[in-house]
Design a protein around this motif. Structure first.
Motif, PDB file in Angstrom:
ATOM      1  N   ARG A 153      -9.449  58.687  26.639  1.00 43.41           N
ATOM      2  CA  ARG A 153     -10.806  59.227  26.766  1.00 43.41           C
ATOM      3  C   ARG A 153     -10.880  60.751  26.852  1.00 43.41           C
ATOM      4  N   PRO A 154     -10.036  61.432  27.617  1.00 47.99           N
ATOM      5  CA  PRO A 154     -10.150  62.901  27.631  1.00 47.99           C
ATOM      6  C   PRO A 154      -9.896  63.529  26.266  1.00 47.99           C
ATOM      7  N   VAL A 155      -9.065  62.872  25.437  1.00 52.17           N
ATOM      8  CA  VAL A 155      -8.797  63.374  24.086  1.00 52.17           C
ATOM      9  C   VAL A 155      -9.928  62.992  23.135  1.00 52.17           C
ATOM     10  N   ASN A 156     -10.398  61.739  23.232  1.00 52.74           N
ATOM     11  CA  ASN A 156     -11.398  61.249  22.294  1.00 52.74           C
ATOM     12  C   ASN A 156     -12.811  61.722  22.609  1.00 52.74           C
ATOM     13  N   LEU A 157     -13.052  62.096  23.870  1.00 56.06           N
ATOM     14  CA  LEU A 157     -14.368  62.615  24.281  1.00 56.06           C
ATOM     15  C   LEU A 157     -14.181  64.003  24.896  1.00 56.06           C
ATOM     16  N   HIS A 159     -15.892  66.587  24.877  1.00 53.67           N
ATOM     17  CA  HIS A 159     -17.110  67.189  25.407  1.00 53.67           C
ATOM     18  C   HIS A 159     -17.512  66.606  26.749  1.00 53.67           C
ATOM     19  N   ALA A 160     -16.942  65.452  27.115  1.00 55.15           N
ATOM     20  CA  ALA A 160     -17.346  64.742  28.328  1.00 55.15           C
ATOM     21  C   ALA A 160     -16.438  65.128  29.485  1.00 55.15           C
ATOM     22  N   PRO A 161     -16.995  65.438  30.663  1.00 60.86           N
ATOM     23  CA  PRO A 161     -16.157  65.796  31.812  1.00 60.86           C
ATOM     24  C   PRO A 161     -15.147  64.702  32.129  1.00 60.86           C
ATOM     25  N   GLU A 162     -13.871  65.064  32.105  1.00 63.44           N
ATOM     26  CA  GLU A 162     -12.762  64.158  32.397  1.00 63.44           C
ATOM     27  C   GLU A 162     -12.766  62.915  31.505  1.00 63.44           C
ATOM     28  N   GLY A 163     -13.437  63.005  30.342  1.00 57.59           N
ATOM     29  CA  GLY A 163     -13.439  61.897  29.407  1.00 57.59           C
ATOM     30  C   GLY A 163     -14.305  60.726  29.796  1.00 57.59           C
ATOM     31  N   VAL A 164     -15.166  60.874  30.794  1.00 62.16           N
ATOM     32  CA  VAL A 164     -16.037  59.786  31.229  1.00 62.16           C
ATOM     33  C   VAL A 164     -17.269  59.760  30.331  1.00 62.16           C
ATOM     34  N   PRO A 165     -17.595  58.621  29.701  1.00 64.87           N
ATOM     35  CA  PRO A 165     -18.763  58.577  28.819  1.00 64.87           C
ATOM     36  C   PRO A 165     -20.032  59.056  29.528  1.00 64.87           C
ATOM     37  N   ASP A 169     -23.901  56.782  23.143  1.00 61.69           N
ATOM     38  CA  ASP A 169     -23.183  57.315  21.982  1.00 61.69           C
ATOM     39  C   ASP A 169     -21.697  57.477  22.265  1.00 61.69           C
ATOM     40  N   ASP A 170     -21.376  57.938  23.472  1.00 63.58           N
ATOM     41  CA  ASP A 170     -19.957  58.077  23.830  1.00 63.58           C
ATOM     42  C   ASP A 170     -19.274  56.713  23.864  1.00 63.58           C
ATOM     43  N   VAL A 171     -19.957  55.716  24.419  1.00 64.03           N
ATOM     44  CA  VAL A 171     -19.392  54.369  24.456  1.00 64.03           C
ATOM     45  C   VAL A 171     -19.196  53.834  23.047  1.00 64.03           C
ATOM     46  N   ARG A 172     -20.182  54.038  22.187  1.00 63.33           N
ATOM     47  CA  ARG A 172     -20.058  53.565  20.798  1.00 63.33           C
ATOM     48  C   ARG A 172     -18.866  54.231  20.104  1.00 63.33           C
ATOM     49  N   MET A 173     -18.673  55.514  20.364  1.00 64.13           N
ATOM     50  CA  MET A 173     -17.558  56.213  19.754  1.00 64.13           C
ATOM     51  C   MET A 173     -16.230  55.590  20.176  1.00 64.13           C
ATOM     52  N   LEU A 174     -16.074  55.331  21.456  1.00 67.55           N
ATOM     53  CA  LEU A 174     -14.841  54.712  21.935  1.00 67.55           C
ATOM     54  C   LEU A 174     -14.675  53.315  21.357  1.00 67.55           C
ATOM     55  N   GLN A 175     -15.765  52.569  21.260  1.00 70.46           N
ATOM     56  CA  GLN A 175     -15.693  51.221  20.699  1.00 70.46           C
ATOM     57  C   GLN A 175     -15.258  51.246  19.240  1.00 70.46           C
ATOM     58  N   HIS A 176     -15.707  52.246  18.491  1.00 70.42           N
ATOM     59  CA  HIS A 176     -15.377  52.327  17.071  1.00 70.42           C
ATOM     60  C   HIS A 176     -13.942  52.784  16.835  1.00 70.42           C
ATOM     61  N   PHE A 177     -13.385  53.578  17.730  1.00 70.96           N
ATOM     62  CA  PHE A 177     -12.021  54.060  17.550  1.00 70.96           C
ATOM     63  C   PHE A 177     -10.987  52.960  17.736  1.00 70.96           C
ATOM     64  N   GLN A 178     -11.394  51.835  18.296  1.00 70.68           N
ATOM     65  CA  GLN A 178     -10.470  50.746  18.589  1.00 70.68           C
ATOM     66  C   GLN A 178     -10.697  49.578  17.637  1.00 70.68           C
ATOM     67  N   GLY A 179      -9.796  48.619  17.669  1.00 74.52           N
ATOM     68  CA  GLY A 179      -9.913  47.452  16.803  1.00 74.52           C
ATOM     69  C   GLY A 179      -8.843  47.430  15.745  1.00 74.52           C
ATOM     70  N   VAL A 180      -9.250  47.387  14.469  1.00 75.25           N
ATOM     71  CA  VAL A 180      -8.313  47.210  13.361  1.00 75.25           C
ATOM     72  C   VAL A 180      -8.742  48.099  12.193  1.00 75.25           C
ATOM     73  N   SER A 181      -7.764  48.713  11.533  1.00 73.93           N
ATOM     74  CA  SER A 181      -7.996  49.441  10.284  1.00 73.93           C
ATOM     75  C   SER A 181      -7.304  48.688   9.155  1.00 73.93           C
ATOM     76  N   VAL A 182      -8.055  48.380   8.102  1.00 77.40           N
ATOM     77  CA  VAL A 182      -7.496  47.808   6.878  1.00 77.40           C
ATOM     78  C   VAL A 182      -7.572  48.903   5.815  1.00 77.40           C
ATOM     79  N   MET A 183      -6.455  49.225   5.170  1.00 72.73           N
ATOM     80  CA  MET A 183      -6.487  50.342   4.232  1.00 72.73           C
ATOM     81  C   MET A 183      -5.401  50.200   3.179  1.00 72.73           C
ATOM     82  N   GLU A 184      -5.735  50.642   1.996  1.00 72.87           N
ATOM     83  CA  GLU A 184      -4.747  50.688   0.918  1.00 72.87           C
ATOM     84  C   GLU A 184      -3.937  51.965   1.051  1.00 72.87           C
TER      85      GLU A 184
END
Length: 627
Positions: A153-157, A159-165, A169-184
């Motif tokens: 969180r401190p790296v991915n956010l 702009h947020a103090p200590e990476g706390v959402p 929008d901050d929560v959505r960003m963290l949710q999108h960074f996780q999961g699975v990437s399918v790519m050629e």
């Protein structure tokens, strides 16, 4: 403890803070007890499937076995403590893709070293903290599918103090960074890279529509206000290890899903929350802004996660399927093989101190050219029991053996395994099945709580046992088993320990490790394990890399190669300080290994700005095969 401290904690330590287990003895007493067990441990360690049971000479201080010529096509490297990658002489490496790199051209330049990625592009870039991965041949194209386990969180956010959402929008960003990437991916004049805008490219994250299948699908435990059918889930969480099916699909495994949930109001009652470490304050503060993660509002939402999810990389429009028949645990990976009669078998570890090793056996059979059908919906789930005489048995998890209805067994698999009498293990992580002989291996990464008087979250005894023989086990071990008659569907097996990690530079007792651990190859906390096609075992570590005390001389986390026949282990790769090695797959021609580097320290690999989890390509400079 401040939130910044929590953000830097491992999931295991976060669970321990919120759900503490009984303490065990001080370390001096632990060592004394371990010393008294040297003869026993020597008796359960053996090289090769046909090796005789070894005596105490197998441990430090004894006489090493004579070894045949090495099969390693490289000169092992030394331990390292710096902030880069090292591979053997004659090999090279380069970065394939980093967190924030675009999968689609509209996200080109979206990553900023000081600001990260904007929320509107957070599901258009390669995800954070890469983990398990597999590579597929789809119409002659090389498609890699990669897990993104969690966020920093401190790296991915930034702009947020200590990476706390600070908002949704901050929560959505963290949710999108996780999961699975399918790519050629493809090889060009400048090496390997992602094919931006490939029709196969896809991001699957915490808000991607999914469906349930199997006996627990639709059950009231999976029903919520937004999904009263209990059939339509959103998202796959904390995707750790992986697996692949013979019909060409990808299995992503949901591990530490519990940390995403919290309660802003009164906690609901039920043993299923405490056993899985769910309650109170969530690790990521999702519940503050997204009611789906607030257990006081949606008490069943956590029951919808912790499954193995199947993804079809060949069809970007397909809906991922959560396979409830494989149970709900903190899945590390899903290692699939076939039984002698064609049934599919899936081995799985539950990565928490004192939890269990599982396997699933389908009722139906698979033949070349078929799809998966109901093979991952219709079968039997088992938990492993390791006996002191080096035999073992798979205990079926059924209503008769557990006293639970089948949907409850699959939603609360840990309780079912406790009721059936499984053996508590030292954090079972990846399972790997040998492609050239009927045997399988499990990485037991560590268990600092193993000892007399200790229990797991369900109250099961966590004193030492044959497969987990050391108290305060900070080093870990790798166990292996051979199914009866070479049939992975069999309910009986024999087992031994392939290696016990340790530090022979510090200890001359059980904590020095087994005889195949030396000052030249020592490591701690085996985690990822993958077999290459030649039957060699690749071992990845996620351990302590401070290079001090018990871990002096081990250096950074590393990837080693093990010879199952001789027991030899050689260090192949080291990663930057602060990082772990996660995930491995090979190019179609086996000339390149793709390796994950998770949560690196410093500003790796860019040399400035934020550290970026990445996948690197490693190859032999003479062009020979590597996998």
């Amino acid at each position: 403890m401040t939130d910044i401290d929590r953000s830097a904690m491992s999931a295991d330590d976060w669970d321990e803070l919120n759900f503490p287990r009984p303490e065990v003895q001080d370390f001096d007493r632990v060592v004394d007890r371990a010393l008294s067990r040297r003869g026993f441990m020597g008796g359960v360690l053996a090289f090769g499937s046909g090796a005789a049971v070894m005596g105490t000479s197998f441990l430090k201080g004894g006489t090493a076995m004579a070894q045949p010529a090495s099969r390693f096509p490289f000169t092992p490297i030394a331990a390292q403590t710096d902030n880069t990658i090292h591979v053997p002489e004659g090999y090279s490496w380069d970065v394939l893709v980093r967190w924030g790199d675009p999968l689609f051209s509209d996200a080109d330049g979206a990553f900023d070293p000081s600001a990260g990625v904007p929320v509107e592009m957070s599901d258009r870039v390669f995800g954070e903290n890469t983990d398990g991965m597999e590579l597929y041949n789809i119409d002659g194209r090389e498609i890699i599918v990669v897990n993104s386990e969690y966020t920093n969180r401190p790296v991915n956010l930034p702009h947020a103090p200590e990476g706390v959402p600070t908002g949704l929008d901050d929560v959505r960003m963290l949710q999108h960074f996780q999961g699975v990437s399918v790519m050629e991916i493809a090889q060009g004049e400048n090496g390997w890279s992602v094919v931006v805008d490939s029709p196969f490219n896809r991001r699957i994250h915490h808000n991607t529509p999914m469906t349930f299948s199997g006996p627990a699908a639709g059950h009231e435990l999976l029903q919520t206000a937004d999904d009263p059918t209990g059939m339509a889930s959103l998202g796959t969480f904390n995707n750790c290890g992986s697996g692949r099916t013979p019909w060409g699909t990808y299995l992503t495994c949901e591990e530490n899903f519990n940390g995403y949930f919290g309660a802003t109001g009164e906690m609901p009652e039920g043993e299923g929350y405490s056993r899985y470490g769910i309650g109170g304050e969530g690790r990521y503060a999702y519940e503050t802004f997204d009611p789906r993660y607030d257990i006081s509002q949606e008490p069943n939402e956590p029951h919808r996660h912790g499954f193995v999810t199947e993804i079809d990389p060949a069809d970007p429009a397909s809906t991922p399927i959560k396979r409830t028949a494989l149970g709900r645990i903190k899945h590390e990976n899903a290692a699939m093989t076939q039984a002698a009669d064609g049934r599919v078998v899936v081995y799985m570890g539950d990565d928490e101190r004192g939890e269990f090793l599982y396997k699933y056996v389908s009722n139906g059979t698979w033949e070349e050219g078929q799809d998966g059908g109901d093979l991952l919906n219709d079968g039997t789930l088992y938990v492993a029991k390791f006996n002191d005489d080096m035999t073992g048995e798979w205990l079926a998890l059924t209503p008769e053996t557990t006293g639970m209805a089948l949907p409850e067994i699959l939603a609360f698999t840990r309780m079912a395994a406790s009721a059936a009498g499984g053996t508590t293990m030292d954090r079972p992580e990846w399972v790997a099945v040998n492609p050239v002989k009927p045997e399988a291996y499990v990485a037991l990464t560590n268990n600092s709580r193993r000892g007399e008087g200790a229990t797991n979250a369900g109250g099961d005894d966590m004193s030492t046992n044959a497969a987990n023989p050391r108290e305060t086990n900070n080093f870990g071990q790798i166990a292996r088993w051979t199914p009866a008659d070479g049939n992975h569907a069999a309910e009986a097996f024999t087992w031994d320990l392939y290696v016990m990690a340790g530090n022979p530079a510090v200890y001359d007792n059980a904590y020095a490790g087994s005889e195949n651990v030396t000052e030249g190859n020592m490591f701690n906390s085996p985690d990822g394990m993958i077999f290459s096609s030649d039957g060699m075992l690749w071992i990845q570590t996620d351990g302590d890399d401070d290079n001090e005390g018990d871990f002096a001389g081990m250096g950074n986390n590393q990837m080693l190669v093990g010879n199952p026949e001789t027991g030899e282990i050689a260090r192949f790769m080291t990663v930057p300080n602060g990082a772990e090695v996660t995930g491995l797959c090979f190019s179609l021609d086996k000339s390149v290994a793709f390796v994950g580097v998770q949560h690196p320290g410093g500003a790796w690999p860019d040399g400035e700005g934020a550290p970026r989890s990445s996948i690197v390509a490693v190859w032999r400079e003479d062009g020979a095969t590597i996998g």
